[in-house]
Design an enzyme around this catalytic site. Structure first.
Site, PDB file in Angstrom:
ATOM      1  N   SER A 179      10.924  -6.289 -20.307  1.00  9.62           N
ATOM      2  CA  SER A 179      11.966  -7.075 -21.265  1.00  9.62           C
ATOM      3  C   SER A 179      11.515  -6.516 -22.733  1.00  9.62           C
ATOM      4  CB  SER A 179      11.113  -8.519 -21.575  1.00  9.62           C
ATOM      5  OG  SER A 179      11.479  -9.324 -20.172  1.00  9.62           O
TER       6      SER A 179
HETATM    7  N1  SAH Z   1       7.072  -9.435 -16.720  1.00  4.97           N
HETATM    8  C1  SAH Z   1       7.666  -8.184 -16.540  1.00  4.97           C
HETATM    9  C2  SAH Z   1       9.124  -8.324 -16.176  1.00  4.97           C
HETATM   10  C3  SAH Z   1       9.632  -7.701 -14.914  1.00  4.97           C
HETATM   11  S1  SAH Z   1      11.447  -7.983 -14.484  1.00  4.97           S
HETATM   12  C4  SAH Z   1       7.139  -6.959 -17.154  1.00  4.97           C
HETATM   13  O1  SAH Z   1       6.366  -7.200 -18.283  1.00  4.97           O
HETATM   14  O2  SAH Z   1       7.455  -5.970 -17.029  1.00  4.97           O
HETATM   15  C5  SAH Z   1      11.260  -9.463 -13.532  1.00  4.97           C
HETATM   16  C6  SAH Z   1      10.299  -9.150 -12.187  1.00  4.97           C
HETATM   17  O3  SAH Z   1      10.396 -10.210 -11.455  1.00  4.97           O
HETATM   18  C7  SAH Z   1      10.844  -8.137 -11.316  1.00  4.97           C
HETATM   19  O4  SAH Z   1       9.706  -6.992 -11.279  1.00  4.97           O
HETATM   20  C8  SAH Z   1      11.258  -8.690 -10.028  1.00  4.97           C
HETATM   21  O5  SAH Z   1      10.828  -7.901  -8.688  1.00  4.97           O
HETATM   22  C9  SAH Z   1      10.462 -10.017  -9.941  1.00  4.97           C
HETATM   23  N2  SAH Z   1      10.786 -11.129  -9.069  1.00  4.97           N
HETATM   24  C10 SAH Z   1      12.033 -11.679  -9.109  1.00  4.97           C
HETATM   25  N3  SAH Z   1      12.184 -12.662  -8.179  1.00  4.97           N
HETATM   26  C11 SAH Z   1      10.745 -13.022  -7.781  1.00  4.97           C
HETATM   27  C12 SAH Z   1      10.004 -13.979  -7.117  1.00  4.97           C
HETATM   28  N4  SAH Z   1      10.501 -14.878  -6.410  1.00  4.97           N
HETATM   29  N5  SAH Z   1       8.703 -13.959  -7.169  1.00  4.97           N
HETATM   30  C13 SAH Z   1       8.133 -12.776  -7.610  1.00  4.97           C
HETATM   31  N6  SAH Z   1       8.535 -11.919  -8.504  1.00  4.97           N
HETATM   32  C14 SAH Z   1       9.990 -11.852  -8.713  1.00  4.97           C
END
Ligand code: SAH
Length: 204
Positions: free
Chosen positions: A52
């Site tokens: 993000s």
């Molecule tokens: N907090 C992260 C943002 C990553 S984007 C950062 O600081 O980089 C969102 C992430 O959520 C992705 O890596 C995706 O694989 C994960 N995601 C999506 N659905 C999910 C679920 N049900 N459980 C765990 N992770 C999930």
């Protein structure tokens, strides 16, 4: 980044601003993106996911109102950047990611940066992490169609949960607060996140 993108745009919590200035964001993006890692936009990470933009990380973190003693659950570890920020503002971070390669990369960075108060696992985070519940704060960094009820169940009282809710294109940040047995939902801002995929998210 801290002055121009965060303080100037309304991030006021001094602890959040300090930590955003300390954690080396460039380590959390691919080598090819490092020159852009402090810009005011999201960036691609592995597996078609995104880290993000700094303002959104700071905004969601600030909304949790962390004092330092809390146990925090994050859903969507991704690069690990958000978890590293949280780890310096609370007692313990539990973070769940569904993509194994992302989790492996994030774990390495937690070691490199000595974030020893983060525990990470691969799973469907829409189910929460019941073993260590309740959590004083929960942050979901992917967008789903609704607030997964296991997360509300696993939120402490008092507790604060922040999650993007909407369709696959656009969502609204929902701040769920639990206090004296009452649940309240405030809608804070329009955002655009990758999909929350799982039992209580978008179908697998
Ligand atoms: N907090 C992260 C943002 C990553 S984007 C950062 O600081 O980089 C969102 C992430 O959520 C992705 O890596 C995706 O694989 C994960 N995601 C999506 N659905 C999910 C679920 N049900 N459980 C765990 N992770 C999930």
């Amino acid at each position: 980044m801290v002055q121009e993108q965060l303080a100037a745009k309304g991030i006021t919590d001094p602890r959040v601003l300090a930590v955003m200035g300390e954690v080396p964001r460039h380590l959390f993006v691919d080598d090819a993106m490092q020159g852009r890692s402090y810009g005011d936009y999201p960036l691609p990470i592995a597996a078609g996911q995104t880290i993000s933009q700094p303002f959104i990380v700071a905004y969601m973190t600030q909304a949790l109102e962390l004092q330092g003693h809390e146990k925090v659950l994050e859903i969507g570890t991704g690069s690990g950047y958000q978890a590293a920020i949280l780890s310096r503002l609370c007692r313990k971070v539990y973070t769940v990611e569904r993509v194994n390669t992302l989790l492996a990369g994030a774990r390495k960075l937690f070691d490199t940066l000595h974030c020893f108060n983060i525990v990470a696992k691969m799973d469907d985070g829409t189910l929460g992490w019941p073993e260590f519940a309740p959590y004083d704060a929960i942050i979901v960094t992917a967008g789903g169609p609704e607030v997964p009820h296991p997360l509300i169940d696993q939120l402490a009282d008092p507790g604060r949960l922040i999650i993007p809710v909407g369709d696959q294109d656009i969502q609204n940040l929902h701040l769920v607060t639990k206090e004296k047995g009452e649940i309240r939902i405030d809608r804070l801002a329009s955002v655009r996140f990758v999909e929350l995929i799982g039992e209580h998210g978008w179908g697998r």
